[in-house]
Design an enzyme around this catalytic site. Structure first.
Site, PDB file in Angstrom:
ATOM      1  CG  ASP A 163      -2.008  -1.053   1.166  1.00 28.47           C
ATOM      2  OD1 ASP A 163      -1.668  -2.118   0.446  1.00 28.47           O
ATOM      3  OD2 ASP A 163      -3.085  -1.116   1.836  1.00 28.47           O
ATOM      4  CD  GLU A 392      -1.082  -5.747   8.713  1.00 30.59           C
ATOM      5  OE1 GLU A 392      -1.388  -5.268   9.929  1.00 30.59           O
ATOM      6  OE2 GLU A 392      -1.677  -5.368   7.732  1.00 30.59           O
TER       7      GLU A 392
END
Ligand code: GLC
Length: 420
Positions: A163, A392
């Protein structure tokens, strides 16, 4: 084999299992994400193969008529995520986002089917998925490669799955923020804001979303209208690998037309990949179509290129690059070169380590005969889990867990690494 880690990984996956799809993690990401699902299916296949196929079937049940497979499927309402279905407004019966994500499903399908111990029981399901995955690959070539260059562009950073990589910073200076509707982020209420993209970046993400929404999500117009058109080597490597794998699978199932076209996509892509090689960086780089120039950014996108069958000499260079990175970080593979000025070891894709990317790089390098470095990547990945659990992402210097916890695809990759 570390059975205790595998058991923990199964638990994480079961915890995030919503029956026919999996959420990446409870809270932070409460819906189905595209490439998370495809990679998580690999993990499911080790303990429930049927469930693995269901994950892929659910994803493709929400494919758009033009062939695109969206990056998020909003199966249930949940106001804990921004931008939600009410912002995307794509008009789908089950709401979805309007952009896509790395097409890793073709690769996952072939790998799961190759290892299947119940081929007869699943062959009809594979046969039904095959044309859908192929339609998605065709959509990429038709909508994201209008000049038939052999490589496809992304029109939003979220499509790459990386991202807020440094790779997009320069192109983002050309994405305005005027007219961005006020919004309230939700991600920063679930995790440490210092691990997440900045507000400035978020405004530009939303600008692009609003622009595409204003064009009615018409994919025949979005590419040319977007001020952000970037050819990412990692993204393209995933597409090329999936096309190549789909070709093999289609051939095996007697779908010769799909096999031929898929092979042609892959061959053309591999040839075109050479145009992304940056001699100065010693790796592949992104190409900015608007600026008509390579992006001078030593990120993991250029190393992920090893996931497809690049020439052996190039794979060897990527192995050397990773060996060099190992002098400045304890855990391979940082998402950005720690010696580069914009490196940030805790902030999302600007430095941290992701197990999914590690898995794909290791897989490609292993296939290219770079086994030593592939083993190093696998063992670093497992060291991270042992030290910090199923996070994550991780700080490549300290191994600290960052972002969300109990992450589905991290767990799936642990099972893959341990069962290889
Ligand atoms: C973030 C990541 C993206 C991933 C999603 C769900 O947005 O950047 O790659 O798919 O989280 O895990």
């Amino acid at each position: 084999m570390r059975q205790d880690l595998i058991d923990q990984a199964y638990d994480v996956m079961r915890h995030n299992d919503r029956g026919t799809y999996t959420v990446p993690t409870h809270g932070l990401y409460p819906f189905q994400w595209n490439w998370d699902s495809a990679l998580s299916a690999l993990g499911f296949a080790h303990f429930d193969e049927s469930r693995a196929w269901t994950e892929l079937e659910t994803l493709f049940a929400h494919q758009w008529d033009d062939g695109m497979v969206p990056h998020i499927i909003f199966h249930k309402e949940d106001d804990g995520y921004f931008p939600g279905a009410d912002v995307w407004r794509t008009g789908r019966p089950v709401p979805t986002s309007g952009i896509t994500q790395p097409p890793v499903a073709g690769f996952a399908m072939r790998r799961i089917f190759d290892r299947s111990r119940e081929k007869e029981a699943v062959i009809d399901r594979v046969r039904a998925l095959l044309p859908k995955v192929h339609a998605w690959h065709r959509w990429f070539h038709a909508s994201r490669d209008p000049q038939a260059a052999g490589l496809v562009a992304v029109i939003h950073p979220w499509e790459t799955g990386r991202d807020n990589s440094v790779d997009w910073d320069d192109a983002f200076t050309r994405v305005p923020v005027e007219g961005v509707e006020p919004f309230q982020r939700r991600d920063t209420s679930h995790t440490d804001p210092a691990h997440r993209p900045t507000d400035e970046q978020y405004k530009r993400y939303v600008y692009l979303l609003q622009l595409f929404r204003g064009l009615g999500w018409d994919n025949s117009r979005l590419h040319d209208a977007s001020p952000f058109q970037v050819v990412d080597p990692g993204f393209n490597a995933i597409l090329i690998r999936s096309c190549a794998d789909l070709a093999v699978l289609a051939q095996e199932l007697g779908e010769t037309d799909i096999a031929r076209e898929s092979r042609a996509f892959a061959d053309r892509g591999i040839d075109a990949m050479e145009s992304l090689w940056d001699e100065g960086l010693g790796q592949y780089a992104c190409f900015d179509r608007i600026k008509d120039a390579l992006v001078q950014s030593p990120s993991i996108g250029g190393l992920l290129a090893a996931f497809c069958a690049i020439p052996a000499g190039r794979a060897a260079c990527i192995a050397r690059r990773i060996e060099a990175l190992a002098h400045s970080a304890r855990f391979m593979v940082p998402s950005h070169d720690p010696l580069a000025p914009d490196y940030d070891g805790k902030r999302y894709w600007r430095g941290p380590v992701w197990l999914v990317v590690n898995y794909m790089i290791a897989d490609g390098l292993h296939a290219a005969g770079q086994t030593e470095i592939a083993r190093r990547i696998a063992s670093d990945s497992l060291r991270l889990i042992e030290q910090s659990g199923f996070a994550e992402y991780y700080d490549p210097m300290t191994g600290e867990a960052c972002g969300g916890g109990n992450f589905t695809w991290t767990a799936a990759m642990v099972i893959e690494f341990l069962k290889l």
